[in-house]
Design a protein around this motif. Sequence first.
Motif, PDB file in Angstrom:
ATOM      1  N   ASP A   1     -52.745   0.550  25.499  1.00 25.42           N
ATOM      2  CA  ASP A   1     -51.414   1.166  25.621  1.00 25.42           C
ATOM      3  C   ASP A   1     -51.222   2.110  24.444  1.00 25.42           C
ATOM      4  OD1 ASP A   1     -48.730   1.814  25.574  1.00 25.42           O
ATOM      5  OD2 ASP A   1     -48.044  -0.191  26.157  1.00 25.42           O
TER       6      ASP A   1
ATOM      7  N   ASN B   1     -45.891  -1.803  19.085  1.00 29.31           N
ATOM      8  CA  ASN B   1     -44.499  -2.220  19.245  1.00 29.31           C
ATOM      9  C   ASN B   1     -44.541  -3.733  19.390  1.00 29.31           C
ATOM     10  OD1 ASN B   1     -41.897  -2.761  20.077  1.00 29.31           O
ATOM     11  ND2 ASN B   1     -42.015  -1.616  22.002  1.00 29.31           N
TER      12      ASN B   1
ATOM     13  N   TRP C   1     -45.189  -6.357  22.596  1.00 30.87           N
ATOM     14  CA  TRP C   1     -44.057  -5.819  23.375  1.00 30.87           C
ATOM     15  C   TRP C   1     -43.744  -6.728  24.571  1.00 30.87           C
ATOM     16  CZ3 TRP C   1     -44.395  -2.167  27.933  1.00 30.87           C
ATOM     17  CH2 TRP C   1     -43.129  -1.682  28.290  1.00 30.87           C
TER      18      TRP C   1
ATOM     19  N   GLY D   1     -43.095   6.396  34.468  1.00 26.73           N
ATOM     20  CA  GLY D   1     -43.097   5.650  33.201  1.00 26.73           C
ATOM     21  C   GLY D   1     -44.428   4.968  32.971  1.00 26.73           C
ATOM     22  N   ALA D   2     -44.783   4.839  31.684  1.00 29.79           N
ATOM     23  CA  ALA D   2     -46.006   4.113  31.327  1.00 29.79           C
ATOM     24  C   ALA D   2     -45.885   2.654  31.763  1.00 29.79           C
ATOM     25  CB  ALA D   2     -46.238   4.201  29.822  1.00 29.79           C
ATOM     26  N   LYS D   3     -44.662   2.156  31.767  1.00 31.39           N
ATOM     27  CA  LYS D   3     -44.467   0.754  32.136  1.00 31.39           C
ATOM     28  C   LYS D   3     -44.939   0.495  33.563  1.00 31.39           C
ATOM     29  CE  LYS D   3     -40.525  -1.227  30.767  1.00 31.39           C
ATOM     30  NZ  LYS D   3     -39.164  -1.807  30.796  1.00 31.39           N
TER      31      LYS D   3
ATOM     32  N   HIS E   1     -45.629  -6.592  27.932  1.00 29.61           N
ATOM     33  CA  HIS E   1     -47.073  -6.882  27.928  1.00 29.61           C
ATOM     34  C   HIS E   1     -47.360  -8.314  28.348  1.00 29.61           C
ATOM     35  CE1 HIS E   1     -48.049  -3.383  24.971  1.00 29.61           C
ATOM     36  NE2 HIS E   1     -48.051  -2.993  26.231  1.00 29.61           N
TER      37      HIS E   1
ATOM     38  N   TYR F   1     -40.619   1.241  14.397  1.00 31.59           N
ATOM     39  CA  TYR F   1     -39.920  -0.024  14.200  1.00 31.59           C
ATOM     40  C   TYR F   1     -40.287  -0.650  12.861  1.00 31.59           C
ATOM     41  CZ  TYR F   1     -40.057   0.501  19.298  1.00 31.59           C
ATOM     42  OH  TYR F   1     -39.971   0.984  20.576  1.00 31.59           O
TER      43      TYR F   1
ATOM     44  N   ARG G   1     -38.775   9.273  33.194  1.00 29.80           N
ATOM     45  CA  ARG G   1     -39.710   8.321  33.770  1.00 29.80           C
ATOM     46  C   ARG G   1     -41.048   8.989  34.078  1.00 29.80           C
ATOM     47  NH1 ARG G   1     -39.410   5.614  31.417  1.00 29.80           N
ATOM     48  NH2 ARG G   1     -40.105   3.750  32.486  1.00 29.80           N
ATOM     49  N   LEU G   2     -41.807   9.173  33.037  1.00 35.69           N
ATOM     50  CA  LEU G   2     -43.088   9.876  33.141  1.00 35.69           C
ATOM     51  C   LEU G   2     -44.165   9.200  32.303  1.00 35.69           C
ATOM     52  CD1 LEU G   2     -42.059  13.606  32.696  1.00 35.69           C
ATOM     53  CD2 LEU G   2     -43.405  12.730  34.606  1.00 35.69           C
TER      54      LEU G   2
ATOM     55  N   TYR H   1     -47.591   5.166  21.671  1.00 29.63           N
ATOM     56  CA  TYR H   1     -47.117   5.597  20.338  1.00 29.63           C
ATOM     57  C   TYR H   1     -48.149   6.450  19.594  1.00 29.63           C
ATOM     58  CZ  TYR H   1     -43.258   2.458  21.157  1.00 29.63           C
ATOM     59  OH  TYR H   1     -42.145   1.866  21.712  1.00 29.63           O
TER      60      TYR H   1
ATOM     61  N   ASN I   1     -52.390  -2.391  21.721  1.00 26.75           N
ATOM     62  CA  ASN I   1     -51.296  -1.426  21.601  1.00 26.75           C
ATOM     63  C   ASN I   1     -51.229  -0.983  20.137  1.00 26.75           C
ATOM     64  OD1 ASN I   1     -47.689  -1.811  21.505  1.00 26.75           O
ATOM     65  ND2 ASN I   1     -48.829   0.001  22.049  1.00 26.75           N
TER      66      ASN I   1
ATOM     67  N   SER J   1     -42.462   9.623  27.234  1.00 28.81           N
ATOM     68  CA  SER J   1     -41.177   9.121  26.735  1.00 28.81           C
ATOM     69  C   SER J   1     -40.989   9.313  25.236  1.00 28.81           C
ATOM     70  CB  SER J   1     -41.045   7.623  27.031  1.00 28.81           C
ATOM     71  OG  SER J   1     -40.809   7.412  28.390  1.00 28.81           O
ATOM     72  N   LYS J   2     -41.992   8.895  24.475  1.00 28.62           N
ATOM     73  CA  LYS J   2     -41.813   8.843  23.017  1.00 28.62           C
ATOM     74  C   LYS J   2     -42.201  10.174  22.380  1.00 28.62           C
ATOM     75  CE  LYS J   2     -41.491   4.405  24.091  1.00 28.62           C
ATOM     76  NZ  LYS J   2     -40.440   3.441  24.022  1.00 28.62           N
TER      77      LYS J   2
HETATM   78  N1  PMP Z   1     -45.570   0.457  26.118  1.00 33.36           N
HETATM   79  C1  PMP Z   1     -44.866   0.208  25.009  1.00 33.36           C
HETATM   80  C2  PMP Z   1     -45.537  -0.519  23.899  1.00 33.36           C
HETATM   81  C3  PMP Z   1     -43.532   0.627  24.890  1.00 33.36           C
HETATM   82  O1  PMP Z   1     -42.841   0.372  23.779  1.00 33.36           O
HETATM   83  C4  PMP Z   1     -42.945   1.324  25.968  1.00 33.36           C
HETATM   84  C5  PMP Z   1     -41.529   1.800  25.832  1.00 33.36           C
HETATM   85  N2  PMP Z   1     -40.649   1.112  26.564  1.00 33.36           N
HETATM   86  C6  PMP Z   1     -43.716   1.530  27.118  1.00 33.36           C
HETATM   87  C7  PMP Z   1     -45.017   1.103  27.159  1.00 33.36           C
HETATM   88  C8  PMP Z   1     -43.186   2.183  28.359  1.00 33.36           C
HETATM   89  O2  PMP Z   1     -42.688   3.457  28.192  1.00 33.36           O
HETATM   90  P1  PMP Z   1     -42.205   4.309  29.435  1.00 33.36           P
HETATM   91  O3  PMP Z   1     -42.156   3.434  30.631  1.00 33.36           O
HETATM   92  O4  PMP Z   1     -40.854   4.817  29.047  1.00 33.36           O
HETATM   93  O5  PMP Z   1     -43.188   5.408  29.591  1.00 33.36           O
END
Ligand code: PMP
Length: 390
Positions: free
Chosen positions: A205, A177, A127, A101-103, A130, A323, A243-244, A208, A173, A234-235
């Motif tokens: 980030d 978001n 977000w 995941g990017a997170k 962050h 959003y 989770r990538l 999107y 970002n 993800s998006k």
């Molecule tokens: N950055 C932002 C701004 C997001 O909205 C999200 C979605 N949750 C993420 C990062 C992380 O995405 P993910 O971990 O699913 O790749």
Amino acid sequence: MNVEVNPLVAGVEESATEIVDNEIKLMKRAGVKDIVSLGVGEPYFDTPEFIKQAAIRSLEAGNTKYQPTFGDPDLRKAIQEKLAKENQVHAELEDIMVTPGAKFALFLAFQALISPGDKVVVLDPSWVSHSSIPLLMGAELLQVPTVESEGFQPDLERVHSALIQKPKCIILNSPCNPTGAVYSPDTIRKITKMARDNGTLVISDEIYESLLYEGEFFSPASEFDNVFTVNGFSKRYAMTGWRLGYACGPHALMEQIMKIFQHSASCVAAFSQAGALEALTNPASAEATKLMVDLFNRNRHLMMESINSSGHLQCVSPKGAFYCFASYDKPVKSLDLARDLLKTSHLATVPGGAFGLGGEYHLRLSYATNEADVIEGLRRLRAYFDQIGN
Ligand code: PMP
Ligand code: GLU
């Protein structure tokens, strides 16, 4: 037992987006059938079939072992090519990593960067994670307001006042978001240059990137070296549960991140990475993403029309992400409002206050769903406001 936990961790809020999602799932399991979710930010689409098949083939071929920490070399190469071709970002292979995941990429970067007391600049609203991830590391947040009347664009003077305090990093970002704002290349350039002049890293980030309806996307790492770029699958490919994510950045930072990664998640599952490679290399992906983005764009117009004609809600037109960040005309805190909406109308939204002080008295409404849910969700929202208005 009374466990003495780390006060830094105890002081951090739970993720509002995760809370909403968990609550809806519990309600659904408990048999509540008529929930409409404009809550969590995840595409309503299933992952394209050809991507799923690639993961299945990988499992069947016995790819069930640990992987190299920073990811499968073929996938990293594909990411390197994507970054060069689409973003004009030229990263060395050794400085590109695939993350769960990017997170988690953000988490790794903050952990490698932040010592307690270091300053981190976040735009407000932003977000939830962050601000929460740096707080977990003991950072001091410098929150720079972006205001609705300016389309939630960053004000360069306010950003400059924060940057001259020599923070460790600033998070950008765009598309954003929760506001849907898209910053112009010129704005991003100016901020990144100011950051560089103050020895500050920009964390860009870009999750999107593909969810863009108006304006231009720009990766600051294409022109500057003080950038850590984060993106993910993800998006863009409707792969939230896989989770990538991926990231690249200055070598000195990536070297430290490697250690944290080795001592924590170890790697991303091999079959997930096989799906990611397919997503990046199969030409059918572009069409799948386009179909999804076209639908979200139609939803965006539908939602904006309904918001603007409601008499109770207002929203700056989002240019990207998925959003609407709508303000409302009642003196009720967004958390109380969102809770009441879920309880009485079975409508899930995310309270704007979770995204920072500037987000209070807003609701975040996701339109990454089907058209019927956008229509029904807005009908319920308007009915709710009409009723409490009387
Ligand atoms: N950055 C932002 C701004 C997001 O909205 C999200 C979605 N949750 C993420 C990062 C992380 O995405 P993910 O971990 O699913 O790749
Ligand atoms: N589960 C995602 C997260 O919180 C959803 C993102 C969002 O709704 O903002 O990381």
